[in-house]
Design a protein around this motif. Structure first.
Motif, short mmCIF file in Angstrom:
data_model
loop_
_atom_site.label_atom_id
_atom_site.label_comp_id
_atom_site.label_asym_id
_atom_site.label_seq_id
_atom_site.Cartn_x
_atom_site.Cartn_y
_atom_site.Cartn_z
N GLU A 145 28.63 -51.39 -127.60
CA GLU A 145 28.35 -49.95 -127.59
C GLU A 145 29.04 -49.22 -128.72
O GLU A 145 28.53 -48.22 -129.22
CB GLU A 145 28.74 -49.35 -126.24
CG GLU A 145 27.86 -49.89 -125.14
CD GLU A 145 27.56 -48.86 -124.07
OE1 GLU A 145 28.04 -47.71 -124.18
OE2 GLU A 145 26.85 -49.22 -123.14
N LEU B 158 30.53 -52.82 -117.08
CA LEU B 158 30.04 -51.63 -117.77
C LEU B 158 30.70 -50.37 -117.21
O LEU B 158 31.07 -49.46 -117.96
CB LEU B 158 28.52 -51.54 -117.65
CG LEU B 158 27.74 -52.54 -118.49
CD1 LEU B 158 26.26 -52.47 -118.15
CD2 LEU B 158 27.95 -52.27 -119.96
N ALA B 159 30.85 -50.34 -115.88
CA ALA B 159 31.54 -49.19 -115.27
C ALA B 159 32.98 -49.12 -115.75
O ALA B 159 33.52 -48.04 -116.03
CB ALA B 159 31.48 -49.31 -113.76
N MET C 172 34.11 -50.28 -118.58
CA MET C 172 34.06 -49.83 -119.97
C MET C 172 33.99 -48.30 -120.05
O MET C 172 34.69 -47.67 -120.84
CB MET C 172 32.84 -50.46 -120.64
CG MET C 172 32.44 -49.84 -121.97
SD MET C 172 30.77 -50.31 -122.42
CE MET C 172 29.82 -49.17 -121.43
N ILE C 173 33.15 -47.70 -119.19
CA ILE C 173 33.02 -46.24 -119.19
C ILE C 173 34.32 -45.59 -118.72
O ILE C 173 34.83 -44.65 -119.32
CB ILE C 173 31.84 -45.81 -118.28
CG1 ILE C 173 30.52 -46.30 -118.89
CG2 ILE C 173 31.82 -44.31 -118.09
CD1 ILE C 173 29.32 -46.10 -117.98
N PHE D 141 27.81 -55.78 -114.41
CA PHE D 141 27.55 -54.34 -114.25
C PHE D 141 28.85 -53.60 -113.97
O PHE D 141 29.08 -52.50 -114.46
CB PHE D 141 26.53 -54.11 -113.15
CG PHE D 141 25.20 -54.70 -113.44
CD1 PHE D 141 24.35 -54.09 -114.34
CD2 PHE D 141 24.81 -55.90 -112.88
CE1 PHE D 141 23.12 -54.63 -114.64
CE2 PHE D 141 23.59 -56.46 -113.17
CZ PHE D 141 22.74 -55.82 -114.06
N LEU D 142 29.69 -54.25 -113.17
CA LEU D 142 31.02 -53.70 -112.90
C LEU D 142 31.77 -53.50 -114.21
O LEU D 142 32.44 -52.49 -114.42
CB LEU D 142 31.76 -54.69 -112.00
CG LEU D 142 32.88 -54.17 -111.12
CD1 LEU D 142 32.37 -53.03 -110.27
CD2 LEU D 142 33.40 -55.30 -110.23
#
Lengths: 354, 334
Positions: free
Chosen positions: B64, B259-260, B262-263, B256-257
């Motif tokens: 990203e 990615l959370a 990372m955010i 997916f966890l």
């Protein structure tokens, strides 16, 4: 039909054929016979009336999860949570189906379906609100919701709603008054799903709501400046999407399984994504796409017994088909090559904010 | 006085980090003083749980920061775990891990092709990777294989004798140490090297980067492939190091966890690591409480805990943090 239209209609067909070819190569690489595998698929999905019935049964929830994904995509939302929404709808319709005992069919059957629709919509509504008002990307939220709902339905079916004196967790069977009948081996639920495909098509292409949904999907800023409530439509689209998935779960429970049993409806939501893209986000085209995948899924036992091929080959084939369809359709969209097939409706939000 | 001045010169970010680390340490040692081995168990769980997540989050950050959304981390991890395990059953664990990393990089490169060259919607491209990974790994899965060898536990001399922290951080397996190193190296590289500056420029404002002569496509290709390698390594860590086995769908949403995380970590390696540790800590606590029957929760509710946490975390943070501006946008030279 002009040439471009023919080409764009041909694309999914070519994609599926190439995917079958690659599937055959994979089967061959695995040391098995692709011819036997093809034979297994034909026997399992269309050789006799029972096989055709099985294909239609498998296709039914797939049409609805496909429609669920399509409604989301039209509004620029990627609902990969159709799986969880379907599970919740499925168990709630089972609960209404077995718990209420004195109702006549005309009340009980639609009531159980409605329970499925409503509770499929609930988690999707939450995701829609999180997306519109908290900027939580729907892909992450729906994936998380999937795990939450798998666990929740597991717990319900193995705890408070478990059929007593049973070793495996499952709910009691639904009452006869909630069962969706079969007519001559053919499941009535399938025809209900087909009707829904036309309802969704009408809703998306012939109503104001459908127009607003499409506008939000195509360009959020334009929709906003045109005075549409982008947030409201986002929530609505998500909710509608979940309701369709929930209906799929309810039909599965009332027409096929007859109760809720954990693990019986795995993978239906993800097939919905494949169907939506194979159908190029057109509700009516979801019917043949779901039939194709339903036929493959219906023959998984035969693949194992006749050809000794692991039924997961179907997932490999579908993933390849999905890739082949996704690639050119987005390329066209990116290059602004307009064609009449409606693929320009796909404009998924790739950012994380709202 | 020198310390106070040094503190004053720190950026607010670093100061907050310092405060958080110190508070965490004090809390950990107080807990250690009261419960001793239970605190060690919880913190040990925290590190084991957070390491693959941290590594996968590094994949997300790398992608990203250079402008590509990678929803396919889950699938890249799954294939990495699969290839690493079966590689390890065939030719030993080193071969397995390397194979997992290489295949992860290939899947990363594949995402880059989809996103940069074919300009497929990145969310769809990532989903294709996920579905393909689930299908292929299930199809080729074989039961009953065992690995040739297993990952050793390395104790770091001196450091391992530190009470609590020594056991938690310095008596681990090789890939866990490698993850620690990767987080630190990536943090430094992203913010202190020309490569990092260019990567961030490509993710924030590709046309500006292009104007000053940065090859946007090349950076995206390189970083997304490298990210895939990290996801493959995270998968290898899961199968070869943490569990010593492979199961169908064993990543179970960790991609997916990540990615959370990372955010939550605001696209910074060190903060994302802290977020992963935080997730690990909460899960470790609940597990321990449940194990001791302090609370009596059905296992399904334990199972959904990380997901509920993720949604809560995202609902709190996602609207407030700012993603790299060009993340998810294909770049066309004008």
């Amino acid at each position: 039909m002009n040439r471009q239209r023919v080409q764009s209609a041909l694309l999914p067909v070519v994609a599926v054929l190439v995917a079958f070819l690659i599937g055959a190569i994979v089967v061959l690489a695995d040391g098995k016979s692709p011819v036997r595998a093809a034979e297994a698929v034909i026997k399992g999905s269309m050789a006799n009336r029972a096989a055709i019935g099985a294909t239609l049964e498998k296709a039914t929830p797939l049409i609805l999860t496909g429609l669920a994904v399509i409604v989301g995509m039209k509004a620029g939302l990627f609902n990969i949570g159709a799986q969880g929404q379907l599970l919740l709808g499925s168990i709630m319709s089972a609960y209404v189906g077995y718990r209420l005992t004195v109702l006549p069919t005309v009340v009980h059957l639609p009531l159980a379906l409605l329970a499925g629709v409503a509770f499929g919509a609930v988690p999707a509504f939450v995701v829609g609100v999180l997306k519109a008002y908290r900027g939580v990307h729907e892909v992450i939220a729906t994936i998380m919701m999937n795990t939450i709902l798998v666990n929740l339905t597991d717990w319900l079916a193995g705890g408070p709603w478990m059929q007593p004196d049973q070793a495996i967790s499952k709910t009691p069977p639904i009452q006869a008054s909630a069962e969706i009948p079969k007519v001559a081996d053919l499941p009535v639920g399938f025809f209900l799903a087909v009707v829904m495909a036309f309802v969704v098509w009408f809703l998306l292409s012939r109503t104001t709501l459908g127009f607003e949904l499409g506008t939000v999907g195509a360009n959020r800023d334009a929709a906003h400046y045109a005075g549409m409530s982008v947030k409201g439509i986002t929530v609505l689209a998500m909710t509608l999407s979940g309701a369709l998935a929930g209906l799929g779960g309810a039909i599965e429970t009332q027409g096929v399984v007859g109760r809720f049993e954990p693990g019986f409806n795995r993978g239906l939501g993800f097939d919905g994504i494949t169907i939506a893209l194979l159908a190029k986000v057109s509700p009516r085209a979801a019917i043949p796409a779901a039939l194709l995948i339903g036929a493959l899924r219906a023959s998984s036992t035969q693949l194992q017994s006749i050809a000794q091929v692991a039924p997961e080959i179907v997932d490999v084939i579908l993933a390849v088909a999905l890739l082949l369809v996704a690639a050119p359709m987005i390329i066209r969209w990116a290059l602004r090559l307009r064609n009449a097939s409606g693929v320009e409706g796909v404009n998924l939000n790739t950012g994380w904010g709202s | 006085m020198g310390i106070v001045n040094a503190l004053r010169r720190l950026s607010p970010d670093s100061r907050n980090t310092l405060v958080a680390v110190l508070t965490g340490l004090v809390a950990a040692y107080i807990a250690y003083g009261i419960w001793d081995f239970k605190a060690t168990a919880v913190l040990g769980f925290m590190v084991r749980y957070s390491t693959p997540l941290a590594l996968a989050a590094m994949c997300g950050i790398l992608c990203e920061r250079s402008g590509v959304v990678n929803i396919g981390i889950e699938g890249q991890m799954l294939v990495g775990a699969f290839v690493a395990f079966f590689g390890a059953t065939w030719a030993g664990i080193v071969f397995g891990v390397v194979a997992g990393v290489v295949v992860g990089a290939l899947l990363g490169a594949f995402l880059a092709v989809c996103a940069v060259s074919w300009r497929i919607n990145q969310i769809i491209a990532g989903t294709v990777i996920n579905i393909l990974a689930a299908g292929v790994t299930s199809f080729f899965y074989r039961q009953g294989r065992t690995m040739k060898g297993s990952m050793p536990t390395w104790e770091i001399p001196l450091l391992k004798d530190i009470p609590l922290l020594g056991k938690v951080f310095f008596q681990n397996q090789p890939l866990t140490y490698l993850t620690f190193a990767i987080v630190i190296v990536l943090q430094v590289m992203l913010f202190r090297t020309p490569w990092g500056l260019r990567t961030r420029a490509v993710g924030e404002h590709p046309s500006a980067a292009d104007t000053v002569g940065v090859n946007v496509s090349l950076y995206r290709y390189g970083n997304v492939a490298a990210g895939g390698a990290l996801a493959g390594l995270a998968g290898a860590l899961l199968s070869v190091e943490a569990t010593g086995t492979f199961e169908r769908g064993m990543t179970s949403g960790r991609g997916f966890l990540a990615l959370a995380i990372m955010i939550m970590g605001r696209w910074r390696p060190s903060l994302a690591w802290a977020a992963a540790l935080f997730f690990g800590l909460l899960n470790g606590l609940v597990n321990q409480l449940n194990f001791e029957r302090v609370i009596d929760v059905p296992p399904q509710f334990i199972g959904m805990l990380p997901d509920v946490l993720t949604i809560v975390v995202l609902a709190t943070f996602a609207g407030r943090v700012r993603a790299p501006a060009a993340s998810g946008q294909p770049y066309t030279k004008e």
